[in-house]
Design a protein around this motif. Structure first.
Motif, PDB file in Angstrom:
ATOM      1  N   GLY A 819       0.779  -1.238   0.000  1.00 23.10           N
ATOM      2  CA  GLY A 819       0.000   0.000   0.000  1.00 23.10           C
ATOM      3  C   GLY A 819       0.805   1.280   0.000  1.00 23.10           C
ATOM      4  N   PHE A 831      -5.782   2.840   1.320  1.00 23.73           N
ATOM      5  CA  PHE A 831      -4.593   2.366   2.028  1.00 23.73           C
ATOM      6  C   PHE A 831      -4.969   1.733   3.363  1.00 23.73           C
ATOM      7  N   ALA A 834      -6.359  -1.721   2.792  1.00 21.56           N
ATOM      8  CA  ALA A 834      -5.322  -2.682   2.400  1.00 21.56           C
ATOM      9  C   ALA A 834      -4.383  -2.969   3.552  1.00 21.56           C
TER      10      ALA A 834
END
Length: 1018
Positions: A819, A831, A834
C-alpha cells in the motif's frame, strides 16, 4: 469537500510596476511574488512571522546594483529591502514586510582559491561547508564553526558575525574577513578592505557616499575612542555589528569591515567576501566526560579551559536525552556509555588538536592525568574519540543540539529568544545558576548547552506562544535576562545577532547609540535597508520583541488538535536542516535539485501550516472532511470535481500552490528521519493530497500508479505485451501521455513458479502455526514486495538460497498489498483498508514466532511508519536478520579474494534505520570482507517518483549529483551493491548497468568455489 481558499491579501505589494521596472533595468535573476514564496520567506528560525512583499534572487553583483538603483527612483522610495542568507536566523534578522534579497540560489560560486596566500574569494551565497569541501584538497579550511554550517551562507555569516564551537581558538567570522564587496543603498559597488593612513586620507576626501561613510566612521572612532573602550566589554564574543571597538586594527589600519560584519544587512548588501584560510589540524581527539549533574560539568569546564584544550562544550541532561533518540546517536553511543555509579546529567566535550600523533598523545595524557587526580575527579567517567571521523560524528551531535530541543511532543516547545548570552567565562557557572533559577521561578522547562570556554550559554525556554500568558513571558524573561547579563558583565547577543532584539541596543551601547545612528545615516540615509534593526534615525523606533507578529498568532487560529494531527508540519521551527547543501546527503533531494525553498520540508511545512490556517478560518476541520470523502467515494463527487477543475474562479485557490510544492516531494522520508523536529512531509502530504483531490480531478497517472500492486499479477500474465509497450518508442510515447515514463521490463523468470520448483511453501497462518517450536526457530518468512517479486525476483531467490545454506527453512509470504503507492498519492481510505488486511495476515505469522524479513528497505520500513498503530509485528530488514544470525554465516576461503565491495544504501534506509550501514558492515566483516559504504544522496527514482514523466528531469538531476560518480568510478574488481529496488532500476535505466542486491552477493560468497557476482559497471 474543502472550499476554495484565498489568502487574506493583507500584505501590500510593492509600488505598482516595481518588479517590471527591475526587468526593464536589466535584472537577470528570479523574481517571486506569489503567495507560496511569500509564505515560505515569512519565517526563519525565530518566534516571529512577517510576510514579505516579494523575493529577489540576484545572479550577480550587477543585479544588486540594479536593485539599489531602481529603489532609488522616486516612484519606489517607499520600498525597503532585507538581505537573506540561509534563513536560519533565530531573531528575525532577515524578516521584512518589504523585499527579501536572497543570494543563496544563484550567487553561490567559489570564485578563487589561493592556497599559497591562504585566501578564498566567494560569492555571498556560498555555504560554509561547501567552501570547506572545496578547500580540503589544499589542506585548508575556513575556521569559524557553527551548528548550521551545512546551510549557512558566507553572506549570512558575515551579516551576523557568526561563530560557535572553538571561537576561543579561531575567533569570529570578522576575524577572518579580509575584504567585502558591497553594494550601497545608492547602487555604489565598493570593495571594503583595511586601509593605511594614506589610502584612508584619499578616500575620506571623496565627495560621494563612500567618502561620507569613511569620514563618519573615522571621526567617531577617533573622537569616541575612550568612551568606546569603556563601554565595549572585553569578551571573546564582543558586541558585533557596528563594532566601534575594532575599527582600528592591531596594526593601526582602518577597517570598515568591523562595522559591516554583524550589521545584518542594515548598511549594505554583501556581494562577495575575501576570506582568510587556516591549515586543517593534522590530528584531533575529543575527551567526552560524563557528570552526575550539569553544574558540576560547568564548574569542571573551567579546569579544562585552564589545561589549554582547543575548545570545551557543555551539554545538559535534556539535550543529551534528546540526542539519544536522534539519527546520529548510533554512530557515537559507544563514547557515552551508561554508568553504574549514576545517571549522566551533563557532559563536557574537550577538543585536543596537534600537528603530529606524538604531540596529540602527550596533550591527551596531560588532560586525562588532571581528570584522574583525586581532587579533580568529580566526573563519572570519560572516553576518548580519536580520528576525524569519530570527532566529526560527535560534533555533529552537538551541532544538532539546537534543533533537537524542538523534538518534543505537545504545543509547549523550546523557542529561541534569549539563547545566546555571553558573559566573562569566569562568571559563567554562577551566571547559569541564576539563569536557571530565573527560568525555574517562571515554571519553565528548558535545555542548556554552551561554549563554556567563551562564556556563551545556549538555552531555549519551552513556551506555547498561542497562550497569552506565555506570550507575556517573552517580555518578562527577556527583560530579566538582560538585567542579569549586564550585572555579570556580559552581552545579550553573544552569537546569533540582534534582529528583533535590537530594542536592547541603546541599553547596552549607552551614550554611544547616537554614534550608531550616525553610521546608519551615512550608509543608508533614507532607511531603506532592513529598517528597525540595530540602529534607526532619531525619531524612528527600533523593533520591539513583543510588537512584531508571532508565529503563535497563526498557530492560535489553527488550534492544538489540528496542529497535532498533521505530522509536525505546524511545529517546524525553521532550523533549516533540510537546506543541507551536500549532494551526498539524503536531506532533502527535491530542494537540492531545484534550489527552491518551497520544495523543501521547511517550505512545505510552512505552506501546509498556512493552508490549515485558511481552513480553520473557514470553520473546516480537515479530519472530518477526510472522513466524509471516504464515506462518499470518488464516483459520487466526480461531476463536482470536474466542474471545480474547469472553473476559472478556482485558479487562485491557495491549495494549488500547496499542491505544486507537494508534487516535487520524493516521499523518501529523509525529513522524517533527519529533521531534528521530525517534520514528516510524506505523512502530511498524503493527507493534503487526499483532501485536494476530493475537490479536484486527479491526473491520469495517479490511479495507474496507485493500482500497481494489484495489477502486477495480471500484467505478468501478459508479460510480452507489457514489455512491447514499455520497450518500444510508440509504447513509451503512449505511456508518457498517461504521465508515466522509464518503466522497467518484466523478466521471464517467475518468483512463484521458481519458489514452487524449489519446494518453498507459502507462509499461510495455518501452515506456520502447525510447525513445532523447534521448527519455527529454524524457519524464516521472506516478505517479498510486489516490485521485487515481479521485477527483480532473483533477489528473493537469492534470499531463499542463502537461508537454506544457513540451515534454515525458508517460506514466502503470500501475495499482499503493502500500500505504499496508495499512501504516497493520498488514497488513504484505500490504504487503510489494504493495510488492515495485510497487517492482520502478517501479525498472525509474527504471533507464531517466525522471523519475517523484508527484501526492499523502503517497502519494509513502511510497515514501521505507515502501518504504525495497526501492525505490532516487526518486519526485519535483511541486515537486521543477518546480524541476528551471524553464527550461521561462513564464507568460502577464496570467494571474495581480490575484490572490493561497496554498498549503496537506499536513502530511506540510511535516514530511518540509522544502524543499517553498521549492520551491513558487521555482516560482511563476518565474511572476511571490509565493506565500504558509498556516500550518496537520493538516486532520484524514489519508488514511483522517477517513473512519473513530470518528475523525470528532477530524477535524472539527482542521479547525476552523486550516484553517477560512484557508477562511473567503479573498476573491474569492484562489486557495487544497492539495497533498494528503485535504486537498481534507476541505474539500469540511466547507465544500463545491473547492480546486485547484497543478498545475491552473500548467497554466492558462501557457496563453495563460486564466482562473486559483480556489478557490470566496468
Amino acid at each position: 469537500m474543502i472550499p476554495r481558499l484565498r489568502p487574506n491579501g493583507s500584505i501590500p505589494l510593492p509600488a505598482v510596476g516595481f518588479f517590471q521596472r527591475l526587468v526593464e533595468a536589466g535584472f537577470d535573476g528570479d523574481i517571486e511574488s506569489g503567495t507560496a514564496s511569500r509564505t515560505v520567506f515569512s519565517t526563519d528560525n525565530s518566534i516571529y512571522q512577517v510576510e514579505p512583499a516579494g523575493i529577489l534572487f540576484p545572479k550577480g553583483v550587477e543585479d544588486l546594483q540594479i536593485t539599489a538603483a531602481v529603489l532609488s527612483e522616486p516612484a519606489f522610495r517607499g520600498i525597503t529591502v532585507a538581505p537573506r542568507g540561509g534563513g536560519t536566523g533565530t531573531n528575525g534578522q532577515s524578516l521584512t514586510s518589504g523585499i527579501v534579497v536572497d543570494c543563496s540560489r544563484h550567487m553561490n560560486s567559489i570564485l578563487e582559491i589561493d592556497p599559497i596566500r591562504r585566501i578564498a574569494r566567494v560569492q555571498a551565497g556560498v555555504v560554509k561547508d561547501q567552501l570547506n569541501q572545496a578547500l580540503k584538497p589544499y589542506g585548508l579550511f575556513f575556521a569559524p564553526e557553527l551548528s548550521t554550517s551545512n546551510r549557512a551562507t558566507i553572506g549570512g555569516m558575515v551579516s551576523t558575525d557568526a561563530c560557535g564551537q572553538g571561537s576561543c581558538l579561531y575567533g569570529k567570522t570578522s576575524n577572518h574577513v579580509l575584504g567585502l564587496r558591497i553594494v550601497l543603498a545608492d547602487g555604489s559597488d565598493w570593495w571594503s578592505r583595511p586601509l593605511d593612513e594614506a589610502a584612508l586620507e584619499e578616500i575620506v576626501g571623496r565627495q560621494d557616499r563612500v567618502g561620507e561613510i569613511h569620514r563618519t566612521v573615522e571621526r567617531i572612532a577617533r573622537e569616541k575612542r575612550d568612551r568606546i573602550a569603556e563601554i565595549f566589554p572585553k569578551l571573546n564574543r564582543y558586541m558585533t555589528g557596528y563594532d566601534l571597538a575594532h575599527i582600528r586594527r592591531g596594526d593601526g589600519r582602518f577597517d570598515l569591515n568591523a562595522i559591516l560584519c554583524g550589521s545584518e544587512g542594515t548598511l549594505a548588501m554583501i556581494a562577495e567576501a575575501e576570506l582568510n584560510l587556516l591549515p586543517i589540524p593534522a590530528h584531533a581527539a575529543l575527551i567526552n566526560i560524563r557528570y552526575g549533574d550539569f553544574n558540576t560539568a560547568l564548574e569542571d569546564a573551567r579546569t579544562l579551559v585552564a589545561l589549554k584544550v582547543a575548545s570545551v562544550e557543555t551539554v545538559d541532561e535534556k539535550v543529551l536525552g534528546l540526542a539519544r533518540s536522534d539519527i546520529v546517536w548510533t554512530g557515537i553511543a559507544r563514547f557515552f556509555p551508561d554508568d553504574a555509579g549514576g545517571t549522566t546529567n551533563g557532559i563536557n566535550i574537550a577538543e585536543v588538536l596537534a600537528d603530529d600523533e606524538a604531540e596529540l598523545e602527550r596533550k591527551l595524557a596531560e588532560v586525562t592525568a588532571a581528570l584522574d587526580t583525586g581532587a579533580n575527579a568529580r566526573h563519572l567517567g570519560y572516553t576518548i574519540a580519536r580520528g576525524h571521523a569519530d570527532v566529526e560524528a560527535i560534533w555533529s551531535m552537538r551541532k544538532r543540539a539546537v534543533g533537537l530541543l524542538g523534538n518534543v511532543e505537545g504545543p509547549v516547545r523550546p523557542v529561541a529568544f534569549v539563547e545566546d548570552t555571553a558573559v566573562p567565562p569566569e562568571n559563567l557557572a554562577a551566571y547559569i545558576r541564576e539563569f536557571r533559577a530565573l527560568l525555574d521561578g517562571a515554571g519553565l522547562s528548558y535545555g542548556m548547552f554552551g561554549h563554556v570556554d567563551a562564556g556563551v550559554l545556549h538555552v531555549r525556554p519551552a513556551l506555547d506562544l498561542t497562550r497569552n500568558d506565555h506570550v507575556r513571558l517573552v517580555r518578562e524573561v527577556s527583560d530579566a535576562v538582560v538585567a542579569l547579563t549586564r550585572r555579570y558583565g556580559g552581552v545579550l547577543w553573544g552569537e546569533h545577532g540582534k534582529g528583533v532584539r535590537s530594542e536592547y541596543v541603546p541599553e547596552f551601547f549607552g551614550d554611544l547609540y547616537p554614534s550608531l545612528q550616525e553610521i546608519k545615516r551615512a550608509f543608508d540615509p533614507e532607511t531603506r535597508l532592513n529598517p528597525g534593526k540595530i540602529a534607526t534615525p532619531s525619531g524612528q523606533a527600533l523593533l520591539k520583541i513583543d510588537e512584531v507578529p508571532l508565529r503563535g498568532d497563526i498557530d492560535r487560529i489553527i488550534g492544538n488538535e489540528i496542529r497535532a494531527a498533521f505530522d509536525n508540519a505546524a511545529y517546524c521551527n525553521g532550523n533549516g536542516a533540510c537546506f543541507d547543501f551536500d549532494e551526498t546527503s539524503p536531506m532533502c533531494p527535491s530542494y537540492k535539485a531545484t534550489r527552491d525553498r518551497r520544495f523543501s520540508p521547511k517550505g512545505r511545512a510552512a505552506l501546509m501550516r498556512e493552508w490549515l490556517r485558511l481552513l480553520a478560518e473557514k470553520g473546516v476541520d480537515p479530519r472530518q472532511e477526510a472522513k466524509r470523502l471516504r464515506q462518499s467515494g470518488p464516483l459520487a463527487s466526480f461531476a463536482r470535481r470536474a466542474f471545480n477543475s474547469l472553473n476559472p474562479q478556482n485558479r487562485d485557490d491557495f491549495s494549488h500552490e500547496v499542491r505544486v510544492s507537494m508534487d516535487t516531494c520524493l516521499a523518501c522520508k529523509a525529513c522524517a528521519g533527519q529533521c531534528p523536529v521530525k517534520v514528516s512531509v510524506p505523512a502530511f502530504r498524503s493527507k493534503f493530497l487526499e483532501l485536494y483531490y476530493g475537490r479536484y480531478l486527479r491526473p491520469l497517472k495517479d490511479p495507474l500508479v496507485a493500482a500497481i500492486e494489484t495489477t502486477l499479477p495480471l500484467v505478468h500474465r501478459i508479460r510480452p505485451a507489457y514489455n512491447l509497450v514499455v520497450g518500444t518508442r510508440a509504447g513509451r510515447m503512449m505511456m508518457r501521455v498517461a504521465g508515466l515514463t522509464s518503466l522497467p521490463r518484466l523478466p521471464e523468470i517467475s518468483l512463484a513458479k521458481e519458489a514452487a520448483r524449489l519446494g518453498v511453501p507459502l507462509a499461510t497462518p495455518r501452515r506456520i502455526e502447525a510447525l513445532s517450536p523447534c521448527e519455527r526457530e529454524q524457519s524464516v518468512i521472506f516478505v517479498a514486495d510486489a516490485f521485487t517479486a515481479y521485477f527483480d525476483p532473483e533477489v528473493a531467490l537469492a534470499a531463499i538460497g542463502l537461508a537454506r545454506k544457513m540451515g534454515l527453512s525458508p517460506f514466502l509470504a503470500a501475495s499482499h498489498v503493502n500500500g505504499k503507492a496508495l499512501h504516497v498519492h493520498g488514497y488513504l481510505g484505500r490504504f487503510e483498508a489494504a493495510a488492515g488486511r495485510t497487517a492482520h495476515y502478517l501479525q498472525r505469522l509474527d504471533d507464531a514466532g517466525v522471523a519475517l524479513v523484508g527484501l526492499d528497505p523502503s517497502m519494509t520500513l513502511a510497515f514501521r511508519s505507515e502501518y504504525k498503530g495497526v501492525l505490532k509485528a516487526t518486519i526485519l530488514l535483511p541486515q537486521e536478520w543477518l546480524v541476528a544470525n551471524l553464527g550461521r554465516l561462513a564464507a568460502s576461503p577464496s570467494a571474495a579474494k581480490g575484490k572490493s565491495f561497496r554498498l549503496m544504501a537506499h536513502c530511506t534506509e540510511r535516514t530511518n534505520a540509522p544502524a543499517s550501514i553498521a549492520q551491513w558492515t558487521k555482516v560482511f566483516e563476518r565474511l572476511g570482507i571490509d565493506l565500504q559504504a558509498a556516500e550518496t544522496g537520493c538516486c532520484g527514482m524514489a519508488g514511483t517518483f522517477g517513473h512519473e514523466a513530470r518528475n523525470r528531469p528532477i530524477a535524472e538531476r539527482l542521479y547525476a549529483m552523486s550516484w553517477k560518480r560512484e557508477i562511473d568510478a567503479a573498476g573491474d574488481i569492484d562489486c557495487l551493491m544497492a539495497t533498494g529496488y528503485s535504486c537498481r532500476s534507476q541505474v539500469k535505466e540511466i547507465d544500463n548497468k545491473r547492480l546486485p542486491h547484497p543478498f545475491q552477493v552473500i548467497d554466492k560468497i558462501i557457496s563453495e568455489n563460486a564466482d562473486v557476482p559483480q556489478s557490470d559497471v566496468a
